[in-house]
Design an enzyme around this catalytic site. Structure first.
Site, PDB file in Angstrom:
ATOM      1  N   GLY A  50       0.803  -1.196   0.015  1.00 48.66           N
ATOM      2  CA  GLY A  50      -0.063  -0.132  -0.054  1.00 48.66           C
ATOM      3  C   GLY A  50       0.745   1.217   0.027  1.00 48.66           C
ATOM      4  N   ALA A  51       0.663   2.204  -0.956  1.00 51.25           N
ATOM      5  CA  ALA A  51       1.782   3.244  -1.013  1.00 51.25           C
ATOM      6  C   ALA A  51       1.914   4.109   0.065  1.00 51.25           C
ATOM      7  CB  ALA A  51       1.001   4.255  -2.183  1.00 51.25           C
ATOM      8  N   ARG A  87      10.429  -1.224  -4.865  1.00 46.74           N
ATOM      9  CA  ARG A  87       9.073  -1.476  -5.962  1.00 46.74           C
ATOM     10  C   ARG A  87       9.112  -0.135  -6.576  1.00 46.74           C
ATOM     11  NH1 ARG A  87       3.667  -3.324  -3.187  1.00 46.74           N
ATOM     12  NH2 ARG A  87       3.239  -4.162  -5.517  1.00 46.74           N
ATOM     13  N   ASP A 230      -1.521   4.715  -6.591  1.00 47.16           N
ATOM     14  CA  ASP A 230      -0.054   4.551  -6.178  1.00 47.16           C
ATOM     15  C   ASP A 230       0.876   5.659  -6.638  1.00 47.16           C
ATOM     16  OD1 ASP A 230      -1.251   1.799  -5.970  1.00 47.16           O
ATOM     17  OD2 ASP A 230       0.728   1.557  -5.044  1.00 47.16           O
TER      18      ASP A 230
END
Ligand code: MRU
Length: 342
Positions: A50-51, A87, A230
């Site tokens: 989750g961002a 990521r 995101d």
């Protein structure tokens, strides 16, 4: 407004304690992280995801990097670069690493200053979640049925959630809402995480296979769609969990309002267009063997992008802590960048 009785991440006794989200909903298990590499691994393997939560964890990763580097600037920078590249899509990761690194440089690599900056990211995100909820609840009407995708709740943030925070706010205000949660293949963040949060919060809700959304929307069963982001580019394009784009196309076709909820730390002001957002491709085994069970021939080629980009033309509004951004998105996002009122 009601805070959760669990925290996705918390700094305790010199360690970052995170919920191991891979274990939910079966077990609520915690993992303690105390090195830059452990933080990077936790982000890569989606222990933390989750961002905003990724950003929160990364800030502490920079603090651990500073401790490990023992005054060696190039070791510090190498460890920070490792965290930064864990990521590629959620811009909160790069935003948080850069922010805490800037603080490190400005403070003469002072450990206390760096730790407070990392903690500030968490506190600010918590406060922002509440602000997002107060602002976002205005788009919900009493009795609405809301569709959400992936998990943009307490597990995905440092507070009680972005999109799911708005939904929780509506529920606690007695607005009599009903939530449909997409299961969100292939990693099932909707089924494993959002459904877990919805049940805990006592929100009337239904879990659906991703592909059931289209007919529900067509049949008028969904009043609005609220989900996270995101990375948001300067023109208002939104990268979010794979499947978001498809939902936006269907929502547009049937005139269902479509909102993305995100703190402004998710806006990448330097990127003009969603076409430039790097989309993470994950291990084919996430599709081939969900939960470790083989469901497709070993030999089949698999394409497993974790995100897609929704063009701003399909978005009704972007709910931020500074207000709701409506079209023209480019002009209004530029106003936020300049610190002007929306
Ligand atoms: O791959 P994930 O689980 O990190 O993806 C998460 C999402 O796509 C969320 O919708 C997004 O990060 C917003 S979380 C508040």
């Amino acid at each position: 407004m009601k805070d959760e009785d669990f925290k996705a991440l918390e700094f305790i006794d010199g360690r970052l304690r995170v919920i191991d989200q891979r274990e939910l909903p079966e077990k609520l298990e915690y993992m303690d992280l105390s090195t830059a590499e452990e933080v990077s691994e936790a982000i890569k393997t989606m222990v933390v995801r989750g961002a905003p939560a990724i950003g929160g964890a990364a800030g502490y990763g920079v603090y651990f990097a500073l401790l490990e580097a023992e005054g060696n600037k190039s070791v510090f920078e190498r460890l920070c670069a490792m965290i930064r590249s864990s990521r590629p899509t959620a811009v909160n990761l790069m935003w948080a690493v850069d922010r805490v690194m800037r603080k490190a440089a400005a403070s003469g690599y002072d450990k206390e200053a760096v730790l407070s900056e990392a903690s500030l990211i968490l506190e600010e995100d918590r406060a922002m979640n509440h602000k997002l909820s107060e602002i976002g609840v205005s788009v919900i009407r009493k009795g609405d049925t809301i569709l959400t995708h992936c998990n943009a709740g307490a597990l995905a943030t440092c507070g009680w959630g972005t999109a799911l925070g708005v939904i929780k706010e509506a529920h606690y205000r007695g607005m009599d809402i009903h939530v449909y949660a997409d299961e969100t293949r292939p990693l099932f963040q909707g089924a494993r995480l959002t459904a877990w949060e919805l049940v805990r919060a006592g929100i009337p809700s239904t879990l659906i296979p991703d592909s059931a959304a289209a007919s529900l929307i067509r049949d008028g069963k969904i009043d609005l769609i609220i989900l996270g982001a995101d990375r948001i580019t300067a023109n208002g394009d939104v990268a979010n969990k794979l499947g978001t784009f498809m939902l936006s196309v269907i929502a547009k076709e049937y005139g269902v309002p479509f909102y993305s909820v995100a703190p402004t730390s998710t806006i990448d002001f330097s990127m003009r267009d969603g076409k430039d957002i790097p989309i993470e491709e994950r291990n084919p085994d996430e599709v081939r063997r969900p939960g470790g069970v083989l469901i497709a021939p070993e030999e089949i080629e698999i394409y497993n992008p974790a995100f897609d980009v929704t063009p701003h033309a399909n978005i009704t509004g972007i709910i931020t802590e500074k207000g709701i951004i409506y079209p023209p998105f480019d002009k209004n996002i530029e106003r936020i960048r300049r610190g002007e009122e929306l």
